[in-house]
Design an enzyme around this catalytic site. Structure first.
Site, PDB file in Angstrom:
ATOM      1  N   ASP A 101     142.412  63.216 -29.824  1.00 55.11           N
ATOM      2  CA  ASP A 101     142.836  64.887 -29.767  1.00 55.11           C
ATOM      3  C   ASP A 101     144.080  65.052 -30.543  1.00 55.11           C
ATOM      4  O   ASP A 101     144.519  66.200 -30.735  1.00 55.11           O
ATOM      5  CB  ASP A 101     142.954  65.220 -28.371  1.00 55.11           C
ATOM      6  CG  ASP A 101     144.087  64.404 -27.425  1.00 55.11           C
ATOM      7  OD1 ASP A 101     144.789  63.506 -28.118  1.00 55.11           O
ATOM      8  OD2 ASP A 101     144.305  64.621 -26.211  1.00 55.11           O
ATOM      9  N   ASP A 122     156.316  53.340 -35.096  1.00 54.09           N
ATOM     10  CA  ASP A 122     155.253  53.571 -34.093  1.00 54.09           C
ATOM     11  C   ASP A 122     155.477  53.096 -32.800  1.00 54.09           C
ATOM     12  O   ASP A 122     154.954  51.981 -32.449  1.00 54.09           O
ATOM     13  CB  ASP A 122     153.753  53.108 -34.781  1.00 54.09           C
ATOM     14  CG  ASP A 122     153.101  54.150 -35.683  1.00 54.09           C
ATOM     15  OD1 ASP A 122     154.056  55.046 -36.014  1.00 54.09           O
ATOM     16  OD2 ASP A 122     152.161  54.014 -36.067  1.00 54.09           O
ATOM     17  N   GLY A 130     146.532  59.973 -37.302  1.00 56.12           N
ATOM     18  CA  GLY A 130     145.496  60.951 -36.348  1.00 56.12           C
ATOM     19  C   GLY A 130     146.539  61.949 -35.573  1.00 56.12           C
ATOM     20  O   GLY A 130     145.596  62.904 -34.772  1.00 56.12           O
ATOM     21  N   ARG A 173     159.763  62.762 -35.877  1.00 56.35           N
ATOM     22  CA  ARG A 173     160.382  61.535 -36.446  1.00 56.35           C
ATOM     23  C   ARG A 173     160.967  61.712 -37.697  1.00 56.35           C
ATOM     24  O   ARG A 173     160.447  62.821 -38.380  1.00 56.35           O
ATOM     25  CB  ARG A 173     159.259  60.501 -36.376  1.00 56.35           C
ATOM     26  CG  ARG A 173     158.362  60.318 -35.076  1.00 56.35           C
ATOM     27  CD  ARG A 173     157.833  58.980 -35.154  1.00 56.35           C
ATOM     28  NE  ARG A 173     156.827  58.969 -35.818  1.00 56.35           N
ATOM     29  CZ  ARG A 173     155.781  57.876 -35.942  1.00 56.35           C
ATOM     30  NH1 ARG A 173     156.099  57.101 -35.128  1.00 56.35           N
ATOM     31  NH2 ARG A 173     154.796  57.992 -36.716  1.00 56.35           N
ATOM     32  N   ASP A 221     148.838  48.824 -39.948  1.00 56.93           N
ATOM     33  CA  ASP A 221     149.025  50.056 -40.030  1.00 56.93           C
ATOM     34  C   ASP A 221     150.443  50.580 -39.261  1.00 56.93           C
ATOM     35  O   ASP A 221     150.754  51.618 -39.285  1.00 56.93           O
ATOM     36  CB  ASP A 221     147.814  51.042 -39.377  1.00 56.93           C
ATOM     37  CG  ASP A 221     147.478  50.761 -38.050  1.00 56.93           C
ATOM     38  OD1 ASP A 221     147.085  49.503 -37.787  1.00 56.93           O
ATOM     39  OD2 ASP A 221     147.483  51.591 -37.201  1.00 56.93           O
ATOM     40  N   ASN A 222     151.026  49.559 -38.612  1.00 52.45           N
ATOM     41  CA  ASN A 222     152.070  49.889 -37.834  1.00 52.45           C
ATOM     42  C   ASN A 222     153.327  49.110 -38.369  1.00 52.45           C
ATOM     43  O   ASN A 222     154.192  49.059 -37.734  1.00 52.45           O
ATOM     44  CB  ASN A 222     152.186  49.614 -36.349  1.00 52.45           C
ATOM     45  CG  ASN A 222     151.037  50.556 -35.719  1.00 52.45           C
ATOM     46  OD1 ASN A 222     150.811  51.723 -35.977  1.00 52.45           O
ATOM     47  ND2 ASN A 222     150.469  50.233 -34.430  1.00 52.45           N
ATOM     48  N   GLY A 280     144.662  56.379 -40.525  1.00 54.32           N
ATOM     49  CA  GLY A 280     145.137  57.538 -41.048  1.00 54.32           C
ATOM     50  C   GLY A 280     146.128  58.471 -39.960  1.00 54.32           C
ATOM     51  O   GLY A 280     146.118  57.929 -38.567  1.00 54.32           O
TER      52      GLY A 280
HETATM   53  P1  AMP Z   1     148.500  53.047 -33.152  1.00 53.22           P
HETATM   54  O1  AMP Z   1     147.796  51.774 -33.240  1.00 53.22           O
HETATM   55  O2  AMP Z   1     148.855  53.622 -31.652  1.00 53.22           O
HETATM   56  O3  AMP Z   1     149.584  53.403 -34.021  1.00 53.22           O
HETATM   57  O4  AMP Z   1     147.192  54.181 -33.511  1.00 53.22           O
HETATM   58  C1  AMP Z   1     146.212  53.565 -34.331  1.00 53.22           C
HETATM   59  C2  AMP Z   1     145.462  54.748 -35.041  1.00 53.22           C
HETATM   60  O5  AMP Z   1     144.729  55.833 -33.693  1.00 53.22           O
HETATM   61  C3  AMP Z   1     146.236  55.505 -36.014  1.00 53.22           C
HETATM   62  O6  AMP Z   1     145.392  56.084 -36.734  1.00 53.22           O
HETATM   63  C4  AMP Z   1     146.687  56.774 -34.931  1.00 53.22           C
HETATM   64  O7  AMP Z   1     146.982  58.166 -35.749  1.00 53.22           O
HETATM   65  C5  AMP Z   1     145.398  57.126 -34.138  1.00 53.22           C
HETATM   66  N1  AMP Z   1     145.728  57.735 -32.742  1.00 53.22           N
HETATM   67  C6  AMP Z   1     146.426  56.997 -31.718  1.00 53.22           C
HETATM   68  N2  AMP Z   1     146.245  58.069 -30.769  1.00 53.22           N
HETATM   69  C7  AMP Z   1     145.821  59.120 -31.232  1.00 53.22           C
HETATM   70  C8  AMP Z   1     145.836  60.565 -30.482  1.00 53.22           C
HETATM   71  N3  AMP Z   1     145.925  60.757 -29.372  1.00 53.22           N
HETATM   72  N4  AMP Z   1     144.920  61.292 -31.263  1.00 53.22           N
HETATM   73  C9  AMP Z   1     144.362  61.074 -32.494  1.00 53.22           C
HETATM   74  N5  AMP Z   1     144.666  59.913 -33.010  1.00 53.22           N
HETATM   75  C10 AMP Z   1     145.465  58.981 -32.370  1.00 53.22           C
HETATM   76 MG    MG Z   2     150.193  53.718 -35.472  1.00 47.80          MG
END
Ligand code: AMP
Ligand code: MG
Length: 532
Positions: free
Chosen positions: A140, A285, A107, A198, A275-276, A105
């Site tokens: 965070d 992303d 985050g 974005r 998810d990306n 989700g």
């Molecule tokens: P990513 O692979 O970087 O796109 O992130 C994978 C998951 O981790 C996604 O659900 C993001 O929303 C979550 N995420 C990455 N960095 C953070 C952050 N600093 N705070 C909260 N959620 C994060």
């Molecule tokens: Mg992502």
């Protein structure tokens, strides 16, 4: 009140038509039976504007004065939510590095709402780094300046290169400090916090569908699917089993086209988890992505992936297909038959292979097509480019300078020039390298002559697909270093140069140079982690 954001027209279809998280609290948890959770961005201490992309503002019908006004910074830092907005975080799951990771989700992303511009286009506005959501898990919800500069600049650079991508409207410093352990080595440091706004027709990902399939919530899966087809694929017939099949085929096609573009410009996404991957075939992303310097199909910028190199440059097409396979698996129970989905997956391979060879022929300036023998020429070029460290961008750009009209009379030295302009090593070629490189060059010249395109036309065509300016990893890092000291001029200058990546731009050549040696092993230039 034309100089106000209140002129934006919102039509928040996602939150209006799809089920919301019934719980109102912003607590990290599994969110069941819902596509999203409403959430308010966190207040920032002292937001200030770093940069605004005027083309994106124009796309939203925002005049320049609006971007300069104080309200713009308030809204795009998350400090003010416009009445017509309906902020929410999306629920999705994903396969990370080949394994099902369950609920992920948004985050650290909050969708503000969907705007409709004067041309009737739908643009979702999303803040990245605007505070924790129900999906933040142990993190965070914030973002730091370095990752935000990278996302902001690269989104726009990709767009101007002609690569499908989400866009970036603004980059704002929050005035807050965010603690990050950049190398995961137990040395966390405070860094300046930032928020990027974005902009995309949709932020729906493969994982948005996978989560409901994993939960066997077929009703919700169908609702999201129908909504996506009606909203983002309005040219397709009304949703139903047949349309689902056609839709999946289109997702496969768009994804194939996207990866061909990445291979054309030398872009490595770095974290191609499901998810990306955008359902619209957009680059989405921007994390530990990187730009290929020397042509190395095994290269990945992502230190988190250094061992398996799952997401290396040369494997992006196969990974995208694997991801499409996961999406197909999620859809199969409601499509009720697997054959048409499998056919689309196979079609993806053919589309990608044909697209790749056609794209490479374009990079070589060939207008005619000679299937098998061109494919051989391209394959052999890939080997020659790896004989020594050869900058991909510089090579193709200098290859366009070669004159086929005079080359017959030219010595070996002239034929080797396009390679020499791109080599990272300065020592002379070994006899074998010299032989292999030259013999490829002779074949190429012979082929280009047979093609018969006049030099000028060929050069022009090559320069329209081989960029001169890309967001070299070290350039982004230099801009970040300056910005961290309060000087944002290089962000602006790069944004400007990258608007016209195929043009010569006299005076800006410094941004088209080979990566300097100091940047070879410097963090941020050649190595990046997911920590941002
Ligand atoms: P990513 O692979 O970087 O796109 O992130 C994978 C998951 O981790 C996604 O659900 C993001 O929303 C979550 N995420 C990455 N960095 C953070 C952050 N600093 N705070 C909260 N959620 C994060
Ligand atoms: Mg992502």
């Amino acid at each position: 009140m034309s100089s106000s954001l209140d002129t934006l027209i919102f039509d928040n279809r996602f939150t209006r038509e799809l089920p919301a998280d019934p719980e109102a609290t912003n607590q990290r948890r599994q969110v069941l039976g819902a596509c999203y959770s409403r959430v308010t961005p966190v207040q920032t201490r002292q937001p200030s504007l770093v940069a605004c992309a005027r083309e994106v503002a124009q796309m939203l019908d925002l005049p320049e004065e609006v971007c300069d006004a104080e309200q713009f910074v308030r809204v795009f830092s998350g400090n003010e939510v416009l009445v017509a907005m309906d902020p929410y975080a999306m629920c999705y799951g994903g396969h990370q590095f080949g394994h099902w990771a369950g609920q992920l989700g948004d985050g650290r992303a909050i969708n503000l709402g969907e705007t409709i511009n004067g041309r009737g286009e739908r643009w979702v506005l999303q803040l990245k780094g605007a505070g924790p959501t129900q999906y933040s898990r142990s993190a965070d919800g914030l973002a730091v300046l370095r990752s935000s500069v990278r996302e902001f600049l690269c989104s726009e650079a990709m767009h101007h290169l002609g690569v499908p991508t989400t866009r970036a409207l603004s980059l704002v410093l929050t005035g807050d400090q965010v603690v990050r352990d950049m190398f995961y080595d137990g040395h966390p440091l405070p860094e300046p916090g930032a928020v990027v706004c974005r902009v995309s027709p949709s932020f729906t990902r493969f994982g948005s569908f996978e989560i409901f399939a994993a939960r066997q919530d077929w009703d919700l899966l169908r609702q999201l699917l129908d909504h996506t087809i009606r909203t983002d694929f309005p040219h397709l017939p009304e949703p139903g089993i047949e349309t689902y099949v056609v839709w999946f085929d289109e997702v496969c096609r768009r994804t194939a086209e996207l990866i061909v573009h990445w291979m054309r410009v030398g872009f490595v996404h770095g974290v191609m988890n499901t998810d990306n991957l955008s359902i619209l075939g957009l680059t989405i992303d921007y994390g530990p992505y990187g730009w290929l310097e020397d042509y190395d199909p095994d290269w990945t910028p992502n230190t988190t992936d250094a061992e398996g190199r799952r997401y290396r440059f040369g494997q992006q097409a196969q990974i995208a297909q694997w991801n499409l396979g996961q999406l197909a698996r999620a859809l199969a129970p409601i499509v009720q038959q697997v054959e048409p989905l499998q056919e689309s997956l196979m079609r993806y391979s053919n589309l990608y292979n044909d697209g790749y060879n056609s794209m490479m022929a374009n990079k070589l300036g060939l207008q005619s097509r000679d299937g098998a023998s061109d494919a051989e020429l391209i394959k052999d070029l890939q080997s020659v480019l790896q004989l020594r460290e050869t900058d991909m961008t510089l090579f193709f750009r200098s290859l366009a300078g070669l004159s086929m009209e005079t080359t017959a009379k030219l010595a070996d030295a002239a034929l080797l020039k396009p390679f020499e302009a791109a080599y990272y090593q300065t020592d002379p070629l070994t006899r074998e390298q010299h032989h292999d490189t030259l013999s490829w060059m002779r074949r190429y010249v012979e082929r280009a002559r047979r093609d018969g395109t006049p030099d000028g036309t060929r050069r022009q065509q090559m320069n329209s697909v081989n960029p001169k300016y890309v967001l070299r990893n070290y350039l982004a890092q230099l801009a970040i270093d300056k910005s961290a000291e309060g000087d944002h001029s290089m962000v602006h200058e790069l944004l400007d140069v990258l608007r016209r990546p195929y043009d010569e731009q006299p005076g800006k050549e410094v941004f088209a140079e080979k990566r300097p040696e100091w940047a070879r092993h410097r963090a941020g230039c050649s190595m990046l982690s997911c920590s941002s």
